[in-house]
Design an enzyme around this catalytic site. Structure first.
Site, PDB file in Angstrom:
ATOM      1  N   HIS A 192      -3.116 -12.146  44.030  1.00  0.00           N
ATOM      2  CA  HIS A 192      -3.139 -11.406  42.689  1.00  0.00           C
ATOM      3  C   HIS A 192      -2.435 -12.481  41.841  1.00  0.00           C
ATOM      4  CE1 HIS A 192      -2.198  -8.814  39.100  1.00  0.00           C
ATOM      5  NE2 HIS A 192      -3.195  -7.966  39.771  1.00  0.00           N
ATOM      6  N   GLY A 226      -3.004  -6.117  32.237  1.00  0.00           N
ATOM      7  CA  GLY A 226      -1.823  -5.526  31.480  1.00  0.00           C
ATOM      8  C   GLY A 226      -1.728  -5.849  29.889  1.00  0.00           C
ATOM      9  N   LYS A 242       0.864  -1.643  41.879  1.00  0.00           N
ATOM     10  CA  LYS A 242       2.080  -2.469  41.404  1.00  0.00           C
ATOM     11  C   LYS A 242       3.317  -1.882  41.947  1.00  0.00           C
ATOM     12  CE  LYS A 242      -1.299  -4.947  38.438  1.00  0.00           C
ATOM     13  NZ  LYS A 242      -1.375  -5.516  37.105  1.00  0.00           N
ATOM     14  N   GLU A 265      -9.925 -11.592  38.026  1.00  0.00           N
ATOM     15  CA  GLU A 265      -9.055 -11.080  37.035  1.00  0.00           C
ATOM     16  C   GLU A 265      -8.553 -12.091  36.171  1.00  0.00           C
ATOM     17  OE1 GLU A 265      -7.223  -7.108  38.709  1.00  0.00           O
ATOM     18  OE2 GLU A 265      -5.992  -9.045  39.396  1.00  0.00           O
ATOM     19  N   GLU A 306      -0.257 -12.205  39.508  1.00  0.00           N
ATOM     20  CA  GLU A 306       1.329 -11.863  39.688  1.00  0.00           C
ATOM     21  C   GLU A 306       2.074 -12.540  40.607  1.00  0.00           C
ATOM     22  OE1 GLU A 306       0.502  -7.769  37.130  1.00  0.00           O
ATOM     23  OE2 GLU A 306       1.078  -7.824  39.191  1.00  0.00           O
ATOM     24  N   ASN A 320      -4.708  -0.741  42.094  1.00  0.00           N
ATOM     25  CA  ASN A 320      -3.343  -1.491  42.402  1.00  0.00           C
ATOM     26  C   ASN A 320      -2.151  -0.901  41.545  1.00  0.00           C
ATOM     27  OD1 ASN A 320      -1.257  -3.495  43.026  1.00  0.00           O
ATOM     28  ND2 ASN A 320      -2.314  -5.079  41.581  1.00  0.00           N
ATOM     29  N   SER A 326      -7.460  -4.850  32.526  1.00  0.00           N
ATOM     30  CA  SER A 326      -7.269  -3.627  31.832  1.00  0.00           C
ATOM     31  C   SER A 326      -8.689  -2.873  31.622  1.00  0.00           C
ATOM     32  CB  SER A 326      -7.257  -4.196  30.320  1.00  0.00           C
ATOM     33  OG  SER A 326      -5.847  -4.961  30.331  1.00  0.00           O
TER      34      SER A 326
END
Length: 247
Positions: free
Chosen positions: A94, A170, A12, A164, A96, A10, A210
């Site tokens: 996701h 991140g 992003k 996740e 985010e 991904n 990560s």
């Protein structure tokens, strides 16, 4: 039946024409384990660039898709437009998008239904915040997310689940191997109890949070970890090491 190892990248909101061409060139020239399914997700602007230059055998994913076929939805992309462009995958749910863009479980479920019914496979994401983990609610949060999507879809063949933990995305923090395996096993147990034994046995569950070239091999050994959804490391040469972590 053994589940085929799966690695998604991904990107992003990262990359330029130059840098993404470099990533694609590196993947095209790499010795990649033929027993791994690989899908990369560049920003929407570069989907066609990647599809045009990427070798056969590696698929391309959008990072999102809308749940309407067409119309006055400024800024959105439809399932049929992805298919028309040779894009056969999308990432949905996701964290985010759930947290920053306020997509609810129901919105994510609706998009998943429309995508899978339209012939686009889905990397469906779930996960908990640090507060939810520390309060002991990890499994209940993920089961709620699973319940929402399960209520909308009947066919799981085109769904790959990505666990996740939000607190590990991140941040450089990684769930311990034991923490990751425990959640993956709980997801598989939920699928067996609430969908079917076959779906539980066949659905691939990825770990994302990560993941890098140093921790991937240990995670890949776990029974219920069927691959990875990789963020920042997918922009680096070590992505190939992650793809080959199951060798």
């Amino acid at each position: 039946m053994a589940r085929k190892f799966f690695v998604g990248g991904n990107f992003k909101m990262n990359g330029t024409i130059e840098s993404i061409k470099s990533i694609v060139k590196n993947l095209n020239e790499a010795q990649i384990d033929p027993n791994v399914e690989v899908v990369i997700a560049p920003p929407a602007l570069y989907l066609l660039l990647v599809r045009e230059h990427l070798s056969n055998g590696i698929e391309v994913a959008a990072q999102n898709v809308f749940d309407k076929p067409n119309g006055a939805f400024t800024g959105e992309i439809s399932v049929s437009q992805l298919k028309d462009s040779g894009i056969n995958w999308t990432i949905l749910g996701h964290s985010e998008r759930r947290t920053i863009l306020n997509e609810s479980d129901e919105v994510v479920a609706s998009k998943t239904k429309v995508a899978t019914e339209g012939g686009v496979s889905v990397i469906w994401c779930c996960g908990e915040s640090l507060e939810e983990r520390e309060s002991g609610n990890t499994i209940s949060v993920i089961e709620k997310q699973l319940s929402a999507v399960s209520a909308k879809i009947g066919n799981w063949k085109n769904v790959v689940i990505a666990y996740e933990p939000i607190w590990a995305i991140g941040t450089g923090k990684v769930a311990s191997v034991q923490q990751a395996q425990e959640v993956h096993a709980a997801i598989r147990k939920w699928l067996k109890a609430n969908v079917s034994e076959q779906v539980s046995a066949e659905t691939r569950i990825l770990y994302g949070g990560s993941v890098n070239g140093k921790n991937c091999k240990e995670l890949a050994k776990e029974e219920d970890i069927d691959g990875f959804l990789v963020g920042g490391a997918s922009l680096k040469p070590e992505f190939v090491d992650i793809i080959n972590s199951n060798l």
